[in-house]
Write a protein that holds these residues in place. Structure first.
Motif, PDB file in Angstrom:
ATOM      1  N   LYS A  26      47.888  36.683  40.823  1.00  0.00           N
ATOM      2  CA  LYS A  26      47.561  35.909  42.008  1.00  0.00           C
ATOM      3  C   LYS A  26      47.959  36.667  43.270  1.00  0.00           C
ATOM      4  O   LYS A  26      47.187  36.765  44.234  1.00  0.00           O
ATOM      5  CB  LYS A  26      48.261  34.553  41.950  1.00  0.00           C
ATOM      6  N   PHE A  27      49.142  37.200  43.242  1.00  0.00           N
ATOM      7  CA  PHE A  27      49.575  37.968  44.406  1.00  0.00           C
ATOM      8  C   PHE A  27      48.724  39.221  44.572  1.00  0.00           C
ATOM      9  O   PHE A  27      48.435  39.646  45.692  1.00  0.00           O
ATOM     10  CB  PHE A  27      51.059  38.343  44.274  1.00  0.00           C
ATOM     11  N   ALA A  28      48.307  39.770  43.437  1.00  0.00           N
ATOM     12  CA  ALA A  28      47.483  40.976  43.506  1.00  0.00           C
ATOM     13  C   ALA A  28      46.122  40.660  44.126  1.00  0.00           C
ATOM     14  O   ALA A  28      45.591  41.410  44.955  1.00  0.00           O
ATOM     15  CB  ALA A  28      47.313  41.569  42.109  1.00  0.00           C
ATOM     16  N   SER A  29      45.517  39.485  43.703  1.00  0.00           N
ATOM     17  CA  SER A  29      44.217  39.105  44.272  1.00  0.00           C
ATOM     18  C   SER A  29      44.338  38.779  45.740  1.00  0.00           C
ATOM     19  O   SER A  29      43.473  39.115  46.542  1.00  0.00           O
ATOM     20  CB  SER A  29      43.648  37.911  43.500  1.00  0.00           C
ATOM     21  N   GLN A  32      44.487  41.971  47.468  1.00  0.00           N
ATOM     22  CA  GLN A  32      43.174  42.586  47.513  1.00  0.00           C
ATOM     23  C   GLN A  32      42.296  41.903  48.558  1.00  0.00           C
ATOM     24  O   GLN A  32      41.539  42.561  49.289  1.00  0.00           O
ATOM     25  CB  GLN A  32      42.518  42.511  46.123  1.00  0.00           C
ATOM     26  N   GLU A  33      42.366  40.561  48.656  1.00  0.00           N
ATOM     27  CA  GLU A  33      41.572  39.833  49.639  1.00  0.00           C
ATOM     28  C   GLU A  33      42.010  40.182  51.064  1.00  0.00           C
ATOM     29  O   GLU A  33      41.176  40.426  51.932  1.00  0.00           O
ATOM     30  CB  GLU A  33      41.713  38.334  49.397  1.00  0.00           C
ATOM     31  N   GLU A  34      43.315  40.234  51.246  1.00  0.00           N
ATOM     32  CA  GLU A  34      43.798  40.629  52.567  1.00  0.00           C
ATOM     33  C   GLU A  34      43.398  42.066  52.885  1.00  0.00           C
ATOM     34  O   GLU A  34      43.035  42.382  54.024  1.00  0.00           O
ATOM     35  CB  GLU A  34      45.318  40.494  52.608  1.00  0.00           C
ATOM     36  N   LYS A  35      43.443  42.884  51.893  1.00  0.00           N
ATOM     37  CA  LYS A  35      43.043  44.273  52.089  1.00  0.00           C
ATOM     38  C   LYS A  35      41.571  44.361  52.463  1.00  0.00           C
ATOM     39  O   LYS A  35      41.180  45.122  53.355  1.00  0.00           O
ATOM     40  CB  LYS A  35      43.315  45.055  50.803  1.00  0.00           C
ATOM     41  N   LEU A  36      40.715  43.520  51.788  1.00  0.00           N
ATOM     42  CA  LEU A  36      39.283  43.525  52.082  1.00  0.00           C
ATOM     43  C   LEU A  36      39.013  42.963  53.484  1.00  0.00           C
ATOM     44  O   LEU A  36      38.168  43.489  54.229  1.00  0.00           O
ATOM     45  CB  LEU A  36      38.538  42.703  51.024  1.00  0.00           C
ATOM     46  N   ASN A  97      34.211  45.843  42.154  1.00  0.00           N
ATOM     47  CA  ASN A  97      35.199  46.116  41.111  1.00  0.00           C
ATOM     48  C   ASN A  97      36.533  46.553  41.704  1.00  0.00           C
ATOM     49  O   ASN A  97      37.585  46.382  41.068  1.00  0.00           O
ATOM     50  CB  ASN A  97      34.673  47.180  40.161  1.00  0.00           C
ATOM     51  N   ASP A  98      36.497  47.110  42.899  1.00  0.00           N
ATOM     52  CA  ASP A  98      37.740  47.544  43.529  1.00  0.00           C
ATOM     53  C   ASP A  98      38.516  46.392  44.149  1.00  0.00           C
ATOM     54  O   ASP A  98      39.683  46.579  44.533  1.00  0.00           O
ATOM     55  CB  ASP A  98      37.443  48.583  44.623  1.00  0.00           C
ATOM     56  N   PHE A  99      37.877  45.243  44.244  1.00  0.00           N
ATOM     57  CA  PHE A  99      38.525  44.084  44.876  1.00  0.00           C
ATOM     58  C   PHE A  99      38.422  42.852  43.975  1.00  0.00           C
ATOM     59  O   PHE A  99      38.073  41.760  44.408  1.00  0.00           O
ATOM     60  CB  PHE A  99      37.880  43.787  46.233  1.00  0.00           C
TER      61      PHE A  99
END
Length: 484
Positions: A26-29, A32-36, A97-99
């Motif tokens: 969850k923290f990883a997603s 990833q969302e914040e990164k996107l 796939n990267d996100f």
């Protein structure tokens, strides 16, 4: 006992590992969302077009939902549609796939740059919801308006009412943009080029949308520099009226009253209702023209419908039938005035062809013979009175006495007798003329009545033919002129 405790321990450890993995994912997603999000915000601009926008083009999309209302008096059109536009930015594309498989991101309106597209011809913005901006993994940025209800000004043509078709173009332009920042174009990947999507269309019960609904893009150039100034999208929205409603409450009843008005010539004069019948039909047509037609159409003579012209012709025709009815009344009662019938009219009334009008030809009647007998008896009574007066005078003279005094008295009595005889003669002559005049009126009245019946039948045939031709010509005109 020891075995069961060991099993419970391992189950607890297993569940703890699963929970830790879920929390980590969850923290990883989220990361990833914040990164996107950070990637998109750093790549896309907010106040100006993007440098690497594909072909510097904006592609509009319009999905028509419903024709809400057509105000014919004000010449306004209210429509409900879904409007959106999108453009491509190559640098904003990413690999899902990267996100963690994320292929689109939704942002609030005006988070990134949006082109200024203006709805020209809009009178009132009835209802609009706030749209969003959606960024797809292929670099497509879509600006949406979930629902929009606009009222447009539409110049309408009612010549063929109620079989009319209206062409109400809608205009969307890039007038609000600065110079040639972008161009409005049609996406070549669109399965139906230059046509609106009608997949969600809710048909109006009175107006049918003619398919396909095409749109065109026209570029206007600056007259000084000859550079592209702005682009205009023209949506050709064509509406076809369903004539069933107006045919049932307006057209057919009007023509029915019009044809019915000709039957005033079938109504007998003796009923005394001919003028009332004709006046009622004329009033019904005038009220129809002044209420139904006038209330449903614009107050403009430029677009006056063909049906309105035919209504005017019908009113004039029905007014003339009322005038003809008044003349027929006069013909019917002209015999009571003792007016003699012309010889040519006698010949017409004796023609055998009157049977085509269901009229029995006129023949010498007993009334004419009776008139001659009355005249002869009156003349005979006058002559008899004159003979009696002559004999009375001769008898009185033969009985005159010889004395002078007797002569004076007899002379005075003779003068009185002669005066009385003159008065009696005038009275007898007068009494002899009265039956003659009454007999003449009794004989002339049926002739003039037959003349009025003949005038009624002739007018009925003529007016019925004209009324049928007028009704047929209207529908022929509509079918011939009406566009397919």
């Amino acid at each position: 006992m020891l075995l069961s405790e060991t099993a419970l321990f391992f189950c607890f450890i297993f569940l703890l590992i699963i929970d830790l993995e879920l929390v980590r994912s969850k923290f990883a997603s989220q990361n990833q969302e914040e990164k996107l999000v950070n990637f998109l915000k750093s790549t896309l601009t907010v106040h100006s077009p993007h440098q690497d926008m594909l072909n510097n083009s904006v592609f509009p999309e319009l999905d028509l939902y419903q024709v809400v209302n057509v105000n014919e008096n004000l010449e306004q059109l209210t429509v409900k549609y879904f409007f959106s536009y999108y453009y491509y930015v190559t640098s904003a594309a990413w690999n899902p796939n990267d996100f963690n498989g994320v292929n689109k991101m939704t942002f609030e309106a005006n988070t990134f740059w949006s082109p200024e597209l203006v709805n020209e011809g809009v009178i009132e913005d009835v209802y609009s919801t706030n749209g969003n901006q959606i960024v797809f993994s292929d670099g497509r940025i879509v600006t949406t308006h979930t629902l929009t209800i606009f009222t447009y000004s539409c110049k309408m043509e009612y010549a063929l009412f109620p079989f009319d078709e209206q062409n109400c173009p809608m205009y969307i332009s890039s007038w609000g943009s600065n110079g040639n920042q972008f161009t409005v174009a049609i996406d070549s990947s669109d399965p139906v080029l230059g046509e609106l999507s009608l997949s969600h269309l809710n048909e109006n019960p009175q107006w049918q949308v003619r398919r396909p609904v095409e749109y065109h893009i026209k570029t206007y150039r600056d007259p000084r520099t000859d550079e592209p100034y702005y682009d205009l999208i023209r949506v050709d929205l064509k509406l076809k009226r369903d004539p069933a409603f107006f045919l049932s409450i307006l057209v057919f009843p009007s023509f029915g009253v019009y044809i019915l008005s000709t039957f005033v010539f079938i109504l007998p004069v003796q009923s005394g209702e001919k003028i009332t019948f004709a006046s009622a039909n004329l009033l019904a047509q005038v009220l129809t023209l002044g209420t139904e037609v006038a209330n449903n159409l614009p107050r403009s003579s430029e677009h006056f419908p063909v049906f309105g012209n035919y209504m005017a012709v019908m009113i004039i025709h029905m007014a003339s039938s009322l005038i003809a009815t008044i003349f027929i009344y006069n013909i019917y009662f002209i015999g009571n005035n003792g007016r003699k019938v012309p010889e040519w009219l006698y010949k017409v009334l004796q023609d055998e062809h009157l049977s085509f009008f269901f009229i029995v030809p006129l023949h010498p009647s007993e009334a004419t013979i009776r008139t001659k007998a009355v005249k002869a008896s009156a003349n005979y009574s006058i002559m008899a009175n004159e003979n009696e007066n002559t004999e009375a005078e001769t008898t009185s003279r033969s009985r005159e006495p010889d004395s002078s005094s007797t002569q004076v008295v007899s002379l005075d009595s003779e003068i009185e007798d002669s005066c009385e005889t003159l008065q009696e003669r005038r009275i007898r002559n007068l009494m002899g003329e009265v039956p003659v005049k009454i007999a003449e009126k009794d004989n002339l009245a049926p002739v003039w009545m037959k003349c009025s019946v003949l005038a009624d039948r002739i007018c009925f045939c003529l007016y019925l033919i004209v009324a049928t031709c007028v009704v047929a010509s209207y529908f022929v005109t509509v079918l011939v002129v009406r566009s397919p």
